[in-house]
Design a protein around this motif. Sequence first.
Motif, PDB file in Angstrom:
ATOM      1  N   LEU A 292       0.839  -1.211   0.000  1.00 56.10           N
ATOM      2  CA  LEU A 292       0.000   0.000   0.000  1.00 56.10           C
ATOM      3  C   LEU A 292       0.869   1.254   0.000  1.00 56.10           C
ATOM      4  N   VAL A 295       2.241   1.611  -3.571  1.00 52.99           N
ATOM      5  CA  VAL A 295       1.220   2.101  -4.514  1.00 52.99           C
ATOM      6  C   VAL A 295       0.947   3.581  -4.271  1.00 52.99           C
ATOM      7  N   GLY A 296       1.041   4.002  -2.992  1.00 54.42           N
ATOM      8  CA  GLY A 296       0.838   5.418  -2.659  1.00 54.42           C
ATOM      9  C   GLY A 296       1.885   6.333  -3.270  1.00 54.42           C
ATOM     10  N   ASP A 308      -6.758   4.089  -7.242  1.00 58.92           N
ATOM     11  CA  ASP A 308      -7.688   4.217  -6.105  1.00 58.92           C
ATOM     12  C   ASP A 308      -8.324   2.872  -5.768  1.00 58.92           C
ATOM     13  N   ARG A 311      -5.732   0.677  -4.068  1.00 57.96           N
ATOM     14  CA  ARG A 311      -5.513   1.123  -2.674  1.00 57.96           C
ATOM     15  C   ARG A 311      -6.685   0.700  -1.782  1.00 57.96           C
ATOM     16  N   LYS A 312      -7.905   0.794  -2.315  1.00 57.73           N
ATOM     17  CA  LYS A 312      -9.089   0.433  -1.535  1.00 57.73           C
ATOM     18  C   LYS A 312      -9.078  -1.061  -1.182  1.00 57.73           C
ATOM     19  N   GLN A 315      -6.464  -1.695   1.464  1.00 60.60           N
ATOM     20  CA  GLN A 315      -6.898  -1.172   2.758  1.00 60.60           C
ATOM     21  C   GLN A 315      -7.891  -2.117   3.420  1.00 60.60           C
TER      22      GLN A 315
END
Length: 751
Positions: A292, A295-296, A308, A311-312, A315
């Motif tokens: 994560l 990817v950020g 997005d 990432r979701k 998470q």
Amino acid sequence: MDNIVIINAKQNNLKNISLHIPKRKIIVFTGVSGSGKSSLVFETIGAEAQRQFNETQASFIRNRLQHIGVPEVDKIEHLNVPIIINQKRLGGNARSTVGTATDIYSSLRLLFSRMGTPFVGYSNVFSFNNPLGMCRECEGLGFVQTIDITQLLNMEKSLNEGAITFPTFQPGGWRLTRYTLSGYFDNDKKLKDYDKSELEMLLNAVEHKPKSPDKQWGKTVKYEGLIPRIEKAFLKKDSRENRTRKEALKGIIIKKSCPACSGKRLNSKVLSCKILGKSIADCASLSVDELLDFVGMINSKTYGVLLDELRKKLQHIIDIGLQYLTLDRRTDTLSGGESQRIKMVRNLGNSLTDLLYIFDEPSIGLHPKDLQNIATIIQQIKEKGNTVIIVEHDPDLIRIADWIIDMGPESGKSGGEIVYEGEFEGLQYSKGKTGSYFSQSFDFNQHPRQAQGYLEIKNASLHNLKNIHVKIPKQVLSVVTGVAGSGKSTLINKILPIYYPEVTVVDQALFASSARSNLLTYLNLSDIIRKLFSKANNVSDKLFSRNSLGACENCKGLGLERIDLAFMDDIEQVCERCHGSGFTPKILDYDYKGKNIVDIMHMTVAEAAVFFPEEPFYGVFNMLSRLGLGYLSLGQRLDSFSGGERQRLKLTRELNHSDGIIVLDEPSTGLHPSDTQKLLDFIDRLVENKNTVIVIEHNLDIIAQADWIIDIGPGAGKYGGKLLFEGTVAHLLRDKTSPTAVYLRKHLKMA
């Protein structure tokens, strides 16, 4: 329509139960093990909902869905489409990973096909299951299988004496003739006396026509070395013969990381494609929280929606407490609790409503801190307009219920009734064991035992452990705590045995057993019971064995018929002739003290303790009852036991040992809170026998009764691996840094 209506449920031990279950609420079913929770929730409500949904599908699809029988219930009304999330481990084969199971790897493939440089192809080439992307050497598995020569050959024997140990290559086996008739070998010469060229010919020769074979050699038959021959016949194809030789193959096969791709599964062209210096395999080897972060760091307006979404998804895995997993982790290595949460993740992203979610003990394997995340996710699922039914023992998850249905009052035949239904506030005033637990006050061990020396581990640094130095006191109960993934199991199950090889680890792993193994065979009581029947009826004891003369001719004693559906998966169904008992019907005419052999198999442990008051039965059955396993039936197949049940069964074999080091890995799994004290009493007896008992545990009732606490953390994966605390419970309760201390104070109503 606001309630699921059940009328006269009679499945297993249910006693004509009728009830209304409110929809769009969180409903928690509680009760001791064997009280009927699973019979009502999974085998009645879940099974009927799934069966009715399956019947809406076209026949082509229906034939490929799981075949579910009709539950014993008069009527169920207003059912929703079910999503059943059980503890069954995510099986799959070597090609199934956390990344593929959660669909995150698909998003990652799409990202690399769009943003990776150099461009090597579209999304599908980044799949290790696709011929375009997979490493050719290992075919996308990441490992290669090879033959362990030391296990395959007995160098002290000749070919005629059985030097080749694998079935059908032994004397009398047809495959051996390819070597004894080839003309290449002295068949009476011991393999240890072969020169280098003879061994090479035996093991590795490529396929060819031998120059001067025996006259019995077939005209078109070719010679081939042992290793390529076994690889072709057994390793490179999934033949029926391969499956039947599975056990024999285990003995001679070794796996090693693929030398071509170093275990990354993909070919060099695909691995050359990178984003910010990392290939897709590099990303899959990162823990989820590390991925994560990576990817950020990727910025792109063009592919912002894709980033997005990725990432979701990542998470969601973090929210569910699995941030320490990597995407390349094989699903068949996950625990039951991890598998269940992975299944949860699959449903978090959908926007479907008015579904029926059914969870089986989602608390398993979780620290109280992690449970807050699970509770939040369950609330989110409900708030979308879904009905959530949970079978649960954990007090913290029981507290989040909108409606509680407590089953009991006891197990087996003494269960199957509704003891209480209503809101949590009223539960503590009910008559059942669950209500009694919530009505009591809790205390901690204020008089811990004193250590009789120490076990010492220095500079432990395996996996995420950060050079831990710890002293574990001898002949006391030590409890090792910390969030899931903090390093507890690494320290105790992997490092400790290196320092102290005599340690006994009693875990929840499957028994080494076959489909014919049951509780009686595990307890070594089958032969004794058969002899009792033999003596009482003056007939052979073999008549009372499902593996011998007593076996049902139709199912060969298994109680199940396997139906071969050719290109589809085989299915199993209860044998129509013996109705699942495995015994030929005529055996039921013989009895012992008024019971036939099938009656004995259906007895619970608690009933058997009364029926067989003499030794060796009484001591064993009484011990199992003291461990909260009195509800198990004597004929229950070993492969049907839960992890917690398996562990407590194994524990019975340790009771009479002394001066040992015994490790228990989450022994409270699947235990109703009222049975936790039984487990603690059992552990106390182990310690009184001068054993050093080390328990890895999340259960606050067990943590509170420890003599010594070792807390690892503070987080999971790279955020864990530190020694946060070691000392008594009294000292832990004053600690300001340990997450375990926070929740223990709350449990004891000290916070």
